[in-house]
Design a protein around this motif. Sequence first.
Motif, PDB file in Angstrom:
ATOM      1  N   MET A 335     -16.447  12.869  27.290  1.00  0.00           N
ATOM      2  CA  MET A 335     -15.354  11.906  27.454  1.00  0.00           C
ATOM      3  C   MET A 335     -15.904  10.483  27.525  1.00  0.00           C
ATOM      4  O   MET A 335     -15.322   9.550  26.971  1.00  0.00           O
ATOM      5  N   GLY A 343      -9.973   8.825  27.597  1.00  0.00           N
ATOM      6  CA  GLY A 343      -8.841   9.025  28.503  1.00  0.00           C
ATOM      7  C   GLY A 343      -7.579   9.498  27.820  1.00  0.00           C
ATOM      8  O   GLY A 343      -6.526   9.600  28.459  1.00  0.00           O
ATOM      9  N   ARG A 345      -5.441  12.414  26.129  1.00  0.00           N
ATOM     10  CA  ARG A 345      -5.381  13.873  26.101  1.00  0.00           C
ATOM     11  C   ARG A 345      -4.532  14.424  24.965  1.00  0.00           C
ATOM     12  O   ARG A 345      -4.480  15.622  24.746  1.00  0.00           O
ATOM     13  N   SER A 350      -6.428  12.419  19.959  1.00  0.00           N
ATOM     14  CA  SER A 350      -7.757  12.349  20.554  1.00  0.00           C
ATOM     15  C   SER A 350      -8.828  12.949  19.654  1.00  0.00           C
ATOM     16  O   SER A 350      -8.547  13.728  18.729  1.00  0.00           O
ATOM     17  N   ALA A 354      -8.852  16.893  21.742  1.00  0.00           N
ATOM     18  CA  ALA A 354      -8.824  16.764  23.208  1.00  0.00           C
ATOM     19  C   ALA A 354      -9.439  17.957  23.935  1.00  0.00           C
ATOM     20  O   ALA A 354      -9.125  18.196  25.099  1.00  0.00           O
ATOM     21  N   GLN A 357     -11.254  16.754  27.121  1.00  0.00           N
ATOM     22  CA  GLN A 357     -10.337  16.354  28.191  1.00  0.00           C
ATOM     23  C   GLN A 357      -9.771  17.594  28.884  1.00  0.00           C
ATOM     24  O   GLN A 357      -9.687  17.643  30.119  1.00  0.00           O
TER      25      GLN A 357
END
Length: 405
Positions: A335, A343, A345, A350, A354, A357
């Motif tokens: 991350m 940051g 998700r 992402s 993600a 995350q």
Amino acid sequence: MDFDDTDEEAAFRKTARDWLAANGPAKGWFASLPTDAEKLQAARDWQRTKFEGGFACITWPKEVGGGGGTSIQQVIYNQEEAKYDVPRGYFDVTFGMCLPTLMKVLGADATKRFIGPALLGEEAWCQLFSEPSAGSDLAGLRMRAVQTGNTWMVNGQKVWTSGAHFADYGLLLVRTSPEKPKHRGLTMFWVDMRSLGIKVQPIKQMSGRSMFNEVWFDDVEVNDNQRIGEVDDGWRMSLVTLMNERLSIGGGSGPTYRDAMKTAAEITGLDGRPASEDRAFREKIAEWYIASKGVELTGFRTLTALSRGETPGPESSISKLVSANTAQAVALEMMDVQGEWGGVRDAEESVANAVYQMSMMMSPGGRLAGGTDEVLRNIVAERVLGLPGDIRVDKTVPFNKIPTS
């Protein structure tokens, strides 16, 4: 250590591989199911399919519906099944913790009553042990059961109960004699989760899932014929369950060092070069590689012991301790590598859908389930290294005399 299958193991692996090729679901099937109800039904259906194919509870005796096979055969099947998108986690507590306890303690008739429906995916179980006030000290639980004739009246609260929201039955540990030292006044029961007075409240996890629950018992009547073992002998019964739990819960899954290196190669760093070329990041990759290889080779020791029909040593505690912490470290570092995108998700927006995350939000659970880091370190220190045990001043004190604050 022997890294190769024996002839018999290779033959079983081929049998499992062929069966999964014919019966295993297509990639992405389970993940595509839109509702929790559909996922649960899929888990029940897959459990039945495995039973009909002869791959449900491979190590259990044939007379109760198991495969009558060896531990290494179960490991081999698990390795092959891991390649498919099948439902996972719905029956782990049932077969890994609860029913082995019933098989060991209860008579054949009671055991058969519960095992048959579970093998077919018709009934699932949960483990009602943890409480808000007890923490990692299971013997400090406060849920009370008071006996009147053949009935016990149960009141109190359990927490972090995996699968209680869909479980049909539960394995319950309660305090029956508060005037005795805390380890000696506990009793175990099985309970119907649909009993009057039981309330289940799913806990919303930061990952977005709700697999854990709070469970309240408000004047729940439990018949004495639901007792497992003798009155006030619940601690000994619970050790049977906890030993199975240690073997059932791994160290937490998530992206590996290979996934991290691949992702980092696709991310541009501040200097305009791939993040995977950053020297500090590559040092992290080396650390994760070493930890992962250590866990892998330690796992081979376990597999070798199982293959020889031996009982594995303390390797599972060591492996869980290392792999759970590594999973969290990979998620947090990846991350950070993503910069401001770390940051985000949203899987569509992402980096890498993600996954890091999501892993970050789930990985702390791997350091708690099946024994916290602190508990496992004590086990390794005392039972592996032979170091002196912690001083436990309340071990012989009546539970109702122990200060609560």
